[in-house]
Scaffold this motif. Structure first.
Motif, PDB file in Angstrom:
ATOM      1  N   ILE A  23       0.751  -1.200   0.198  1.00  0.00           N
ATOM      2  CA  ILE A  23       0.002   0.159   0.072  1.00  0.00           C
ATOM      3  C   ILE A  23       0.722   0.989  -0.016  1.00  0.00           C
ATOM      4  N   ILE A  24       1.965   1.302   0.785  1.00  0.00           N
ATOM      5  CA  ILE A  24       2.820   2.435   0.687  1.00  0.00           C
ATOM      6  C   ILE A  24       3.920   2.274  -0.161  1.00  0.00           C
ATOM      7  N   GLU A  25       3.828   3.176  -1.126  1.00  0.00           N
ATOM      8  CA  GLU A  25       4.884   3.144  -2.305  1.00  0.00           C
ATOM      9  C   GLU A  25       6.125   3.887  -1.789  1.00  0.00           C
ATOM     10  N   THR A  26       7.445   3.298  -1.527  1.00  0.00           N
ATOM     11  CA  THR A  26       8.498   3.912  -0.910  1.00  0.00           C
ATOM     12  C   THR A  26       9.606   4.370  -1.902  1.00  0.00           C
ATOM     13  N   SER A  27       9.255   3.916  -3.407  1.00  0.00           N
ATOM     14  CA  SER A  27      10.380   4.264  -4.103  1.00  0.00           C
ATOM     15  C   SER A  27      10.793   5.692  -4.449  1.00  0.00           C
ATOM     16  N   TYR A  28       9.551   6.479  -4.008  1.00  0.00           N
ATOM     17  CA  TYR A  28       9.853   8.198  -4.139  1.00  0.00           C
ATOM     18  C   TYR A  28      10.668   8.766  -2.871  1.00  0.00           C
ATOM     19  N   PHE A  29      10.738   7.794  -1.730  1.00  0.00           N
ATOM     20  CA  PHE A  29      11.178   8.264  -0.458  1.00  0.00           C
ATOM     21  C   PHE A  29      12.732   8.756  -0.537  1.00  0.00           C
ATOM     22  N   ARG A  30      13.185   9.805  -0.114  1.00  0.00           N
ATOM     23  CA  ARG A  30      14.462  10.472  -0.114  1.00  0.00           C
ATOM     24  C   ARG A  30      15.121  10.655   1.143  1.00  0.00           C
ATOM     25  N   GLU A  31      16.175  10.466   1.346  1.00  0.00           N
ATOM     26  CA  GLU A  31      16.966  10.557   2.724  1.00  0.00           C
ATOM     27  C   GLU A  31      16.560  12.103   3.118  1.00  0.00           C
ATOM     28  N   ARG A  43      13.915  15.556   7.158  1.00  0.00           N
ATOM     29  CA  ARG A  43      13.031  16.771   7.499  1.00  0.00           C
ATOM     30  C   ARG A  43      11.794  16.322   8.085  1.00  0.00           C
ATOM     31  N   GLY A  44      11.276  15.087   7.628  1.00  0.00           N
ATOM     32  CA  GLY A  44      10.270  14.752   8.652  1.00  0.00           C
ATOM     33  C   GLY A  44      10.458  14.318  10.071  1.00  0.00           C
ATOM     34  N   SER A  45      11.807  13.726  10.098  1.00  0.00           N
ATOM     35  CA  SER A  45      12.192  13.461  11.693  1.00  0.00           C
ATOM     36  C   SER A  45      12.424  14.734  12.563  1.00  0.00           C
ATOM     37  N   VAL A  46      12.923  15.923  11.855  1.00  0.00           N
ATOM     38  CA  VAL A  46      13.390  17.005  12.400  1.00  0.00           C
ATOM     39  C   VAL A  46      11.896  17.771  12.778  1.00  0.00           C
ATOM     40  N   MET A  47      10.926  17.642  11.941  1.00  0.00           N
ATOM     41  CA  MET A  47       9.762  18.308  12.005  1.00  0.00           C
ATOM     42  C   MET A  47       9.016  17.801  13.034  1.00  0.00           C
ATOM     43  N   HIS A  48       8.995  16.575  13.520  1.00  0.00           N
ATOM     44  CA  HIS A  48       8.335  15.783  14.331  1.00  0.00           C
ATOM     45  C   HIS A  48       8.907  16.028  15.589  1.00  0.00           C
ATOM     46  N   GLN A  99      16.282  25.059   9.368  1.00  0.00           N
ATOM     47  CA  GLN A  99      15.310  24.542   8.209  1.00  0.00           C
ATOM     48  C   GLN A  99      14.076  23.866   8.892  1.00  0.00           C
ATOM     49  N   ALA A 100      14.015  23.798  10.160  1.00  0.00           N
ATOM     50  CA  ALA A 100      12.795  23.407  10.875  1.00  0.00           C
ATOM     51  C   ALA A 100      11.962  24.481  11.286  1.00  0.00           C
ATOM     52  N   GLU A 101      12.301  25.687  11.264  1.00  0.00           N
ATOM     53  CA  GLU A 101      11.492  26.739  12.036  1.00  0.00           C
ATOM     54  C   GLU A 101      10.066  26.775  11.228  1.00  0.00           C
ATOM     55  N   PRO A 102      10.128  26.764   9.611  1.00  0.00           N
ATOM     56  CA  PRO A 102       8.973  27.004   9.287  1.00  0.00           C
ATOM     57  C   PRO A 102       7.865  25.904   9.523  1.00  0.00           C
ATOM     58  N   TYR A 103       8.395  24.909   9.803  1.00  0.00           N
ATOM     59  CA  TYR A 103       7.386  23.867   9.876  1.00  0.00           C
ATOM     60  C   TYR A 103       6.824  23.751  11.431  1.00  0.00           C
ATOM     61  N   LEU A 104       7.702  24.439  12.213  1.00  0.00           N
ATOM     62  CA  LEU A 104       7.295  24.670  13.475  1.00  0.00           C
ATOM     63  C   LEU A 104       6.201  25.816  13.626  1.00  0.00           C
ATOM     64  N   ALA A 105       6.581  26.784  12.689  1.00  0.00           N
ATOM     65  CA  ALA A 105       5.506  28.151  12.748  1.00  0.00           C
ATOM     66  C   ALA A 105       4.296  27.376  12.022  1.00  0.00           C
ATOM     67  N   ALA A 106       4.342  26.783  11.043  1.00  0.00           N
ATOM     68  CA  ALA A 106       3.037  26.072  10.679  1.00  0.00           C
ATOM     69  C   ALA A 106       2.160  25.406  11.578  1.00  0.00           C
ATOM     70  N   ASP A 137      -2.007  13.260  11.966  1.00  0.00           N
ATOM     71  CA  ASP A 137      -0.987  12.815  11.344  1.00  0.00           C
ATOM     72  C   ASP A 137      -0.022  13.802  10.607  1.00  0.00           C
ATOM     73  N   LEU A 138       1.041  14.113  11.201  1.00  0.00           N
ATOM     74  CA  LEU A 138       1.836  15.406  10.557  1.00  0.00           C
ATOM     75  C   LEU A 138       2.736  14.903   9.467  1.00  0.00           C
ATOM     76  N   LYS A 139       2.710  15.643   8.498  1.00  0.00           N
ATOM     77  CA  LYS A 139       3.492  15.377   7.148  1.00  0.00           C
ATOM     78  C   LYS A 139       4.120  16.493   6.548  1.00  0.00           C
ATOM     79  N   THR A 140       5.375  16.226   6.063  1.00  0.00           N
ATOM     80  CA  THR A 140       5.907  17.495   5.418  1.00  0.00           C
ATOM     81  C   THR A 140       6.044  17.544   3.758  1.00  0.00           C
ATOM     82  N   GLY A 141       5.495  16.206   3.579  1.00  0.00           N
ATOM     83  CA  GLY A 141       5.515  15.919   1.910  1.00  0.00           C
ATOM     84  C   GLY A 141       3.837  16.036   1.494  1.00  0.00           C
TER      85      GLY A 141
END
Length: 192
Positions: free
Chosen positions: A30-38, A43-48, A67-74, A124-128
């Motif tokens: 169900i989860i397509e991982t081929s487009y996941f990038r390091e 970014r996701g782990s720092v945002m979390h 780089q995490a500040e805009p995600y925190l502001a959001a 569920d928090l997402k950055t993508g």
């Protein structure tokens, strides 16, 4: 007793290994991982982490990556705009009867949302980009948390957010779809 090992993202309930929500969805394709990038994973782990520190009230003790500040502001804007009060933050949970576990990003209350009553939701928090399978992921998490409301909260690099509230009426269908995935996962594991 539930044990969570963050190094391999595994769950043990009373010593027995049980699958996590994303493990189930990934194993059945169900989860397509081929487009996941390091970079996206970082970014996701720092945002979390910064959002967690903010919810716990300890963020002032840490230096935040710029780089995490805009995600925190959001995230802060969402909390302010929706009067969201988190109650469970990155808390591993399990359903012993159904035999799966997961770690919902947030469970909390949107104050006064329904006719002046507090409304319990799982976020569920997402950055993508949002993906169709997020509805199954959140249905499983809401099974674990006992909430009806489900929100995919996309935090953007420009400090804005997109909160997609999934219809409550679809929760049961989405839960059934997740349980079908869990059935296939267990069938495959039993016959390895």
């Amino acid at each position: 007793m539930l044990e969570f090992d963050p190094s391999d993202h595994s769950y043990r309930l009373d010593g027995k290994l049980i699958p996590g929500v994303t493990t189930v969805l990934g194993a059945v394709g169900i989860i397509e991982t081929s487009y996941f990038r390091e970079e996206a994973a970082w970014r996701g782990s720092v945002m979390h982490k910064v959002c967690e520190l903010d919810d716990l009230g300890t963020i002032a003790q840490y230096e935040i990556d710029p780089q995490a500040e805009p995600y925190l502001a959001a995230y802060r804007a969402f909390k302010r705009d929706r009067a969201f009060l988190p109650s469970l933050i990155e808390q591993p949970l399990a359903d012993p009867k159904l035999g799966f576990a997961g770690t919902p990003d947030r469970t909390g209350v949107i104050a006064g949302r329904q006719r002046g009553l507090d409304y319990r939701v799982t976020l569920d928090l997402k950055t993508g980009a949002e993906a169709w399978w997020h509805r199954l992921q959140l249905a499983a998490y809401s099974q674990l948390t006992g909430t009806l409301g489900r929100i995919v909260l996309r935090l953007k690099s420009d400090g804005t957010y997109n909160a997609h509230e999934l219809p409550i009426a679809d929760r049961w269908r989405d839960k059934d779809d997740f349980l079908r995935c869990l059935y296939v996962y267990n069938l495959r594991e039993e016959n390895r």
